[in-house]
Write a protein that holds these residues in place. Sequence first.
Motif, PDB file in Angstrom:
ATOM      1  N   ALA A 186       0.816  -1.209   0.000  1.00  0.00           N
ATOM      2  CA  ALA A 186       0.000   0.000   0.000  1.00  0.00           C
ATOM      3  C   ALA A 186       0.854   1.266   0.000  1.00  0.00           C
ATOM      4  CB  ALA A 186      -0.933  -0.003   1.205  1.00  0.00           C
ATOM      5  N   TYR A 187       2.018   1.223   0.640  1.00  0.00           N
ATOM      6  CA  TYR A 187       2.875   2.406   0.705  1.00  0.00           C
ATOM      7  C   TYR A 187       3.960   2.401  -0.370  1.00  0.00           C
ATOM      8  CZ  TYR A 187       0.787   3.322   5.276  1.00  0.00           C
ATOM      9  OH  TYR A 187      -0.092   3.576   6.300  1.00  0.00           O
ATOM     10  N   GLY A 188       4.211   1.251  -0.980  1.00  0.00           N
ATOM     11  CA  GLY A 188       5.240   1.173  -1.995  1.00  0.00           C
ATOM     12  C   GLY A 188       6.637   1.300  -1.415  1.00  0.00           C
ATOM     13  N   HIS A 189       7.603   1.513  -2.282  1.00  0.00           N
ATOM     14  CA  HIS A 189       9.005   1.709  -1.880  1.00  0.00           C
ATOM     15  C   HIS A 189       9.372   3.150  -2.189  1.00  0.00           C
ATOM     16  CE1 HIS A 189      13.435   1.616  -2.250  1.00  0.00           C
ATOM     17  NE2 HIS A 189      13.362   0.666  -1.339  1.00  0.00           N
ATOM     18  N   SER A 190       9.768   3.897  -1.161  1.00  0.00           N
ATOM     19  CA  SER A 190      10.000   5.342  -1.293  1.00  0.00           C
ATOM     20  C   SER A 190      11.459   5.698  -1.094  1.00  0.00           C
ATOM     21  CB  SER A 190       9.145   6.113  -0.277  1.00  0.00           C
ATOM     22  OG  SER A 190       7.770   5.941  -0.516  1.00  0.00           O
ATOM     23  N   ILE A 191      11.989   6.489  -2.022  1.00  0.00           N
ATOM     24  CA  ILE A 191      13.304   7.103  -1.868  1.00  0.00           C
ATOM     25  C   ILE A 191      13.114   8.610  -1.971  1.00  0.00           C
ATOM     26  CG2 ILE A 191      14.579   5.118  -2.749  1.00  0.00           C
ATOM     27  CD1 ILE A 191      14.793   6.517  -5.440  1.00  0.00           C
ATOM     28  N   GLY A 192      14.012   9.367  -1.359  1.00  0.00           N
ATOM     29  CA  GLY A 192      13.839  10.814  -1.356  1.00  0.00           C
ATOM     30  C   GLY A 192      15.145  11.567  -1.415  1.00  0.00           C
ATOM     31  N   TRP A 193      15.034  12.839  -1.665  1.00  0.00           N
ATOM     32  CA  TRP A 193      16.187  13.731  -1.689  1.00  0.00           C
ATOM     33  C   TRP A 193      15.681  15.154  -1.483  1.00  0.00           C
ATOM     34  CZ3 TRP A 193      14.228  11.096  -5.847  1.00  0.00           C
ATOM     35  CH2 TRP A 193      13.646  11.854  -6.854  1.00  0.00           C
ATOM     36  N   TRP A 194      16.613  16.049  -1.160  1.00  0.00           N
ATOM     37  CA  TRP A 194      16.270  17.453  -0.951  1.00  0.00           C
ATOM     38  C   TRP A 194      16.553  18.254  -2.216  1.00  0.00           C
ATOM     39  CZ3 TRP A 194      13.586  19.338   3.038  1.00  0.00           C
ATOM     40  CH2 TRP A 194      13.489  18.548   4.174  1.00  0.00           C
ATOM     41  N   ASP A 195      15.574  19.058  -2.600  1.00  0.00           N
ATOM     42  CA  ASP A 195      15.717  20.016  -3.692  1.00  0.00           C
ATOM     43  C   ASP A 195      15.532  21.395  -3.079  1.00  0.00           C
ATOM     44  OD1 ASP A 195      15.718  21.483  -5.996  1.00  0.00           O
ATOM     45  OD2 ASP A 195      13.828  20.693  -6.789  1.00  0.00           O
ATOM     46  N   GLY A 196      16.632  21.987  -2.611  1.00  0.00           N
ATOM     47  CA  GLY A 196      16.533  23.232  -1.844  1.00  0.00           C
ATOM     48  C   GLY A 196      15.793  22.955  -0.543  1.00  0.00           C
ATOM     49  N   ASP A 197      14.703  23.681  -0.315  1.00  0.00           N
ATOM     50  CA  ASP A 197      13.909  23.499   0.903  1.00  0.00           C
ATOM     51  C   ASP A 197      12.749  22.523   0.709  1.00  0.00           C
ATOM     52  OD1 ASP A 197      15.466  25.176   2.425  1.00  0.00           O
ATOM     53  OD2 ASP A 197      14.214  26.950   2.105  1.00  0.00           O
ATOM     54  N   THR A 198      12.746  21.788  -0.390  1.00  0.00           N
ATOM     55  CA  THR A 198      11.663  20.850  -0.688  1.00  0.00           C
ATOM     56  C   THR A 198      12.148  19.415  -0.580  1.00  0.00           C
ATOM     57  OG1 THR A 198      10.524  22.399  -2.167  1.00  0.00           O
ATOM     58  CG2 THR A 198      10.044  20.061  -2.457  1.00  0.00           C
ATOM     59  N   LEU A 199      11.433  18.595   0.179  1.00  0.00           N
ATOM     60  CA  LEU A 199      11.694  17.167   0.222  1.00  0.00           C
ATOM     61  C   LEU A 199      10.939  16.512  -0.931  1.00  0.00           C
ATOM     62  CD1 LEU A 199      12.811  14.588   1.581  1.00  0.00           C
ATOM     63  CD2 LEU A 199      10.681  14.516   2.920  1.00  0.00           C
ATOM     64  N   VAL A 200      11.668  15.843  -1.813  1.00  0.00           N
ATOM     65  CA  VAL A 200      11.075  15.150  -2.960  1.00  0.00           C
ATOM     66  C   VAL A 200      11.067  13.652  -2.657  1.00  0.00           C
ATOM     67  CG1 VAL A 200      11.206  14.736  -5.440  1.00  0.00           C
ATOM     68  CG2 VAL A 200      11.995  16.930  -4.493  1.00  0.00           C
ATOM     69  N   VAL A 201       9.923  13.009  -2.827  1.00  0.00           N
ATOM     70  CA  VAL A 201       9.784  11.580  -2.531  1.00  0.00           C
ATOM     71  C   VAL A 201       9.287  10.858  -3.774  1.00  0.00           C
ATOM     72  CG1 VAL A 201       8.659   9.831  -1.105  1.00  0.00           C
ATOM     73  CG2 VAL A 201       9.298  12.039  -0.104  1.00  0.00           C
ATOM     74  N   ASP A 202      10.076   9.877  -4.218  1.00  0.00           N
ATOM     75  CA  ASP A 202       9.781   9.085  -5.418  1.00  0.00           C
ATOM     76  C   ASP A 202       9.374   7.685  -4.964  1.00  0.00           C
ATOM     77  OD1 ASP A 202      10.422   7.108  -7.538  1.00  0.00           O
ATOM     78  OD2 ASP A 202      11.224   8.820  -8.640  1.00  0.00           O
ATOM     79  N   THR A 203       8.168   7.231  -5.377  1.00  0.00           N
ATOM     80  CA  THR A 203       7.645   5.955  -4.888  1.00  0.00           C
ATOM     81  C   THR A 203       7.129   5.091  -6.025  1.00  0.00           C
ATOM     82  OG1 THR A 203       6.965   7.040  -2.822  1.00  0.00           O
ATOM     83  CG2 THR A 203       6.062   4.856  -3.251  1.00  0.00           C
ATOM     84  N   VAL A 204       7.524   3.810  -5.992  1.00  0.00           N
ATOM     85  CA  VAL A 204       7.013   2.789  -6.900  1.00  0.00           C
ATOM     86  C   VAL A 204       6.662   1.570  -6.051  1.00  0.00           C
ATOM     87  CG1 VAL A 204       8.407   3.598  -8.856  1.00  0.00           C
ATOM     88  CG2 VAL A 204       9.317   1.826  -7.331  1.00  0.00           C
ATOM     89  N   GLY A 205       6.194   0.515  -6.683  1.00  0.00           N
ATOM     90  CA  GLY A 205       5.929  -0.715  -5.938  1.00  0.00           C
ATOM     91  C   GLY A 205       4.622  -0.710  -5.180  1.00  0.00           C
ATOM     92  N   TYR A 206       3.644   0.059  -5.653  1.00  0.00           N
ATOM     93  CA  TYR A 206       2.331   0.068  -5.004  1.00  0.00           C
ATOM     94  C   TYR A 206       1.533  -1.182  -5.389  1.00  0.00           C
ATOM     95  CZ  TYR A 206       2.770   5.154  -4.057  1.00  0.00           C
ATOM     96  OH  TYR A 206       3.155   6.391  -3.616  1.00  0.00           O
ATOM     97  N   ASN A 207       0.568  -1.522  -4.526  1.00  0.00           N
ATOM     98  CA  ASN A 207      -0.446  -2.480  -4.949  1.00  0.00           C
ATOM     99  C   ASN A 207      -1.705  -1.710  -5.358  1.00  0.00           C
ATOM    100  OD1 ASN A 207      -2.035  -1.911  -2.614  1.00  0.00           O
ATOM    101  ND2 ASN A 207      -1.043  -3.550  -1.456  1.00  0.00           N
ATOM    102  N   ALA A 208      -2.744  -2.420  -5.733  1.00  0.00           N
ATOM    103  CA  ALA A 208      -3.964  -1.770  -6.215  1.00  0.00           C
ATOM    104  C   ALA A 208      -5.086  -1.833  -5.185  1.00  0.00           C
ATOM    105  CB  ALA A 208      -4.424  -2.420  -7.511  1.00  0.00           C
ATOM    106  N   GLY A 209      -4.744  -2.073  -3.921  1.00  0.00           N
ATOM    107  CA  GLY A 209      -5.768  -2.293  -2.908  1.00  0.00           C
ATOM    108  C   GLY A 209      -6.176  -1.082  -2.102  1.00  0.00           C
ATOM    109  N   PHE A 210      -5.859   0.115  -2.555  1.00  0.00           N
ATOM    110  CA  PHE A 210      -6.216   1.319  -1.802  1.00  0.00           C
ATOM    111  C   PHE A 210      -6.669   2.404  -2.762  1.00  0.00           C
ATOM    112  CE2 PHE A 210      -1.825   1.850  -3.004  1.00  0.00           C
ATOM    113  CZ  PHE A 210      -1.690   3.192  -3.295  1.00  0.00           C
ATOM    114  N   TRP A 211      -7.326   3.425  -2.212  1.00  0.00           N
ATOM    115  CA  TRP A 211      -7.718   4.590  -3.002  1.00  0.00           C
ATOM    116  C   TRP A 211      -6.603   5.626  -2.918  1.00  0.00           C
ATOM    117  CZ3 TRP A 211     -13.534   5.853  -1.640  1.00  0.00           C
ATOM    118  CH2 TRP A 211     -14.324   4.717  -1.897  1.00  0.00           C
ATOM    119  N   LEU A 212      -6.316   6.299  -4.040  1.00  0.00           N
ATOM    120  CA  LEU A 212      -5.241   7.296  -4.055  1.00  0.00           C
ATOM    121  C   LEU A 212      -5.610   8.564  -3.315  1.00  0.00           C
ATOM    122  CD1 LEU A 212      -3.934   6.994  -7.722  1.00  0.00           C
ATOM    123  CD2 LEU A 212      -2.853   6.179  -5.638  1.00  0.00           C
TER     124      LEU A 212
END
Length: 287
Positions: A186-212
């Motif tokens: 449901a949460y997938g696999h998340s990696i992140g990095w900082w772009d200035g003052d913004t936290l960017v989070v990239d996620t894949v590996g979701y299942n289809a069992g939840f509403w977005l």
Amino acid sequence: MLVGAISASLGGAISASLVGAMRLAVVGAIGAMGVPGPASAQGRQGGAGGVNLGAPPAAPAAGAPQPPPRGADGRVDINSADGNGRGIWMSLFPGGVVAHLTPLDQVPFQPWARTIYDDRLRHQMEPHARCKPSGGARQMQTPYGVEILDIPALQRVYIFDIGGPHSYREVFLDGRSHPRRPLPSAYGHSIGWWDGDTLVVDTVGYNAGFWLDRRGLPGTERLHTIERFTRRLRDTMTYEITIDDPGAYTAPFTGRFDLRLEPATALFEYICQESNYAGELMLGARR
């Protein structure tokens, strides 16, 4: 318990001193704050310092805007809790928490996905409201809010749900890539990095069992999201999500909303099924 779970997720490879620091940051925020008793899936009493169960259409006036706090390295601090362990982020929608993430005429549905979406608007049998974890924007839309915990020593950020499944998501900031074949969740696999003052989070590996989102946007295992967390003011964080799912939509699209800091509220115990007398509303329940 949450500290133990986080430690286990790291293979036990953290020192006792680091565990102690985590306890100050996590357990201190959820267990030793004198918070009220458990909440149930059917609601929780408010009162002084109580939880705001629905995001209002506008943030209340609170004097002159204050700049966001910063750490010793000068980077914006996205933690919700203060030194006393209190503070959560609440979603703030112009149309309330059940507003559409993106205007419907801007959502590039595939025909089957629009049919599913329209059906969900009618029956409202949402997995998250029935104790199932939900990723993407839906995690940020829980009416009880979320706690965000940044632990630079671990190069990880944790996002704790306060309601529904009462679980957490882990974001790796150590430069790793996604696994080639992540186990769908449901949460997938998340990696992140900082772009200035913004936290960017990239996620894949979701299942289809939840509403977005709370309205029922569907997703498939081909879903890929990019989230951007920008703390613009001390009490305001802008959340933006780009949804790219060629299994359900004809093109990527983006939604955004603000999160408001509620500094007097701490993470509290939440038992999703306590006093739940609406078993007939549970998906898959036997009658």
